[in-house]
Design an enzyme around this catalytic site. Structure first.
Site, PDB file in Angstrom:
ATOM      1  N   LYS A 149       0.836  -1.193   0.000  1.00 12.45           N
ATOM      2  CA  LYS A 149       0.000   0.000   0.000  1.00 12.45           C
ATOM      3  C   LYS A 149       0.876   1.250   0.000  1.00 12.45           C
ATOM      4  CE  LYS A 149      -3.712  -2.514   0.453  1.00 12.45           C
ATOM      5  NZ  LYS A 149      -4.660  -2.668  -0.663  1.00 12.45           N
ATOM      6  N   GLU A 204     -11.479  -3.194  -8.594  1.00 11.17           N
ATOM      7  CA  GLU A 204     -12.051  -3.798  -7.390  1.00 11.17           C
ATOM      8  C   GLU A 204     -13.256  -3.023  -6.879  1.00 11.17           C
ATOM      9  OE1 GLU A 204     -10.013  -2.568  -3.400  1.00 11.17           O
ATOM     10  OE2 GLU A 204      -8.408  -2.991  -4.817  1.00 11.17           O
ATOM     11  N   ASP A 215      -0.185  -0.125  -4.655  1.00  8.98           N
ATOM     12  CA  ASP A 215      -1.634   0.109  -4.630  1.00  8.98           C
ATOM     13  C   ASP A 215      -1.915   1.415  -3.910  1.00  8.98           C
ATOM     14  OD1 ASP A 215      -4.372  -0.027  -4.499  1.00  8.98           O
ATOM     15  OD2 ASP A 215      -4.454  -1.963  -3.472  1.00  8.98           O
ATOM     16  N   GLU A 254      -4.395 -12.983  -5.984  1.00 11.89           N
ATOM     17  CA  GLU A 254      -4.125 -12.108  -4.839  1.00 11.89           C
ATOM     18  C   GLU A 254      -4.318 -12.892  -3.540  1.00 11.89           C
ATOM     19  OE1 GLU A 254      -5.169  -7.722  -2.985  1.00 11.89           O
ATOM     20  OE2 GLU A 254      -6.488  -8.555  -4.539  1.00 11.89           O
ATOM     21  N   ASP A 303     -13.809  -8.208  -8.520  1.00  9.18           N
ATOM     22  CA  ASP A 303     -13.876  -8.991  -7.286  1.00  9.18           C
ATOM     23  C   ASP A 303     -15.154  -9.813  -7.342  1.00  9.18           C
ATOM     24  OD1 ASP A 303     -14.490  -9.832  -4.595  1.00  9.18           O
ATOM     25  OD2 ASP A 303     -13.019  -8.389  -3.869  1.00  9.18           O
ATOM     26  N   GLU A 352      -1.796   0.214  -9.023  1.00  7.68           N
ATOM     27  CA  GLU A 352      -3.210  -0.127  -8.822  1.00  7.68           C
ATOM     28  C   GLU A 352      -3.998   1.036  -8.238  1.00  7.68           C
ATOM     29  OE1 GLU A 352      -5.644  -3.520  -6.262  1.00  7.68           O
ATOM     30  OE2 GLU A 352      -3.738  -4.041  -7.206  1.00  7.68           O
ATOM     31  N   HIS A 410      -9.380  -9.162  -8.026  1.00  6.39           N
ATOM     32  CA  HIS A 410      -9.160  -8.725  -6.651  1.00  6.39           C
ATOM     33  C   HIS A 410      -9.746  -9.771  -5.718  1.00  6.39           C
ATOM     34  CE1 HIS A 410     -10.536  -6.453  -2.991  1.00  6.39           C
ATOM     35  NE2 HIS A 410      -9.332  -5.921  -3.105  1.00  6.39           N
TER      36      HIS A 410
END
Length: 396
Positions: A172, A256, A200, A340, A279, A226, A306
């Site tokens: 992240k 996502e 991300d 993932e 997702d 991302e 995702h």
């Protein structure tokens, strides 16, 4: 000779789950998180078969939609899925095409696919087009933002991921250009020159601030970038896409936070994304994930779903990946499909399954081979941990 009656849904039961996280929790640059949540859905058919699904999102928001949709599902054929889902969206056009109600539909859709596949005694992947692989490459979804934002703590977490056998990691960022670079530098040092490092932003940027940050990461070779901007910022994605093309910046990934084929249409057709990330527990289940996968293939884009839920969502995502055709590459070349594998603390993830999904050797994830989703839900554990006041149980 009369045809046997098609199995229909005779019961729907839900299991809202919530688990508080220790030590202040963890999260993204956008928002901290102090708990993990999910809602499992169980459908029973007239043949006595049980199917399980999972709905993404806060149980207290998802529960009312599950109550409504679950009651409407009673007596309906298990095999009728796409028309049911699309008709619900069409007749409810005054509402949005995304949010908790689509997450609720997603969990029910997954459960119906699971039930039908169990009726036939085959994995869901066989119904999605045919099982093409027994395992898939995986990346550790890790490097979350913690209250202290300490780089030493980040390094220790990523070292544990590498010790598990992962050769790819997603972290992240989206804090500031300087901190984004520092965090990505740690990931690159831990995973080495040959490891894959994804970053991300979780939409915590504008196109301008994302561009400044991304350009500072260039020499660290991110595998993809991302969600740099919010999903509704189509102009921002186009701007970043143009900058990426002009300056040879990393590929853009996202999806996502998009729902159904309708939400993915413009980002795919407009080539705002290089990697499409539906997702299955929120985009509309297997039914919509299949439509989104087909659109991505039609525009020659990569698919990388995702997955940030319990073991049920993991199993569903792996079943989807088991049947994804090799396009845009051939079987022996190009970029791999990649799963993932969330490594953040989440008691729900392993708790819901009798035999939890674990990382396999070589940084891979094995795809469950049993009927349906290929996993067994620990129903006693799930019943003991659900939020009773938000549970739903309807029977025909």
């Amino acid at each position: 000779m009369s045809r046997p009656a098609r199995p229909v849904v005779t019961a729907v039961e839900t299991f809202p789950l919530e688990s508080a996280l220790p030590d202040g929790g963890y999260g993204t640059a956008k928002a901290p998180g102090d708990r993990r949540v999910a809602t499992l859905v169980k459908v029973t058919t007239s043949d006595g078969v049980h199917g399980w699904g999972e709905s993404f999102g806060p149980p207290r928001r998802v529960a009312p939609f599950l109550a409504e949709f679950g009651a409407a599902l009673l007596g309906q054929p298990v095999a009728v899925r796409e028309n049911r889902l699309l008709d619900t969206l069409s007749t409810g056009y005054h509402h949005t095409t995304g949010g908790p109600h689509v997450a609720a539909l997603s969990g029910l859709d997954i459960a119906l696919w699971d039930a039908q596949a169990r009726t036939f005694g085959v994995p869901v992947g066989d119904l999605l087009g045919g099982r093409l692989r027994e395992s898939v490459a995986a990346y550790a979804s890790s490097g979350y933002v913690t209250p202290g934002r300490d780089l030493g703590e980040l390094r220790a977490v990523l070292a544990r991921n590498a010790a598990e056998g992962f050769r790819a990691v997603k972290i992240k960022i989206g804090l500031s250009p300087a901190e984004d670079r520092a965090r990505t530098q740690v990931a690159r040092e831990v995973f080495g020159d040959t490891g894959l490092v994804m970053v991300d932003y979780n939409t915590n940027a504008t196109a301008a601030s994302a561009r400044r940050s991304i350009e500072r990461l260039h020499d660290l070779d991110p595998y993809w970038v991302e969600e740099p901007v919010p999903p509704h910022d189509h102009a921002g994605y186009r701007e970043l896409r143009a900058a990426a093309t002009a300056r040879a910046l990393p590929p853009l990934a996202g999806g996502e936070a998009l729902y159904t084929r309708y939400g993915f249409r413009e980002p795919i057709a407009g080539r705002q994304l290089d990697i499409v990330q539906p997702d299955v527990a929120k985009c509309g289940g297997f039914t919509e994930a299949q439509a989104i996968r087909a659109m991505a293939a039609a525009w020659n884009l990569r698919l990388s779903p995702h997955c940030w839920g319990t073991g049920v969502a993991q199993a569903a995502t792996l079943q989807l990946l088991s049947a994804v055709p090799d396009v845009p590459y051939g079987a022996g070349t190009g970029e791999p499909l990649i799963f993932e594998f969330d490594r953040g603390h989440n008691p729900l993830r392993e708790g819901v399954l009798a035999d939890p999904i674990r990382p396999a050797a070589g940084g891979r994830a094995e795809i469950p081979s049993g009927p349906g989703l290929g996993v067994s839900v620990d129903e006693a554990w799930v019943r003991a941990h659900r939020l009773d006041e938000h549970s739903v149980a309807v029977r025909r």
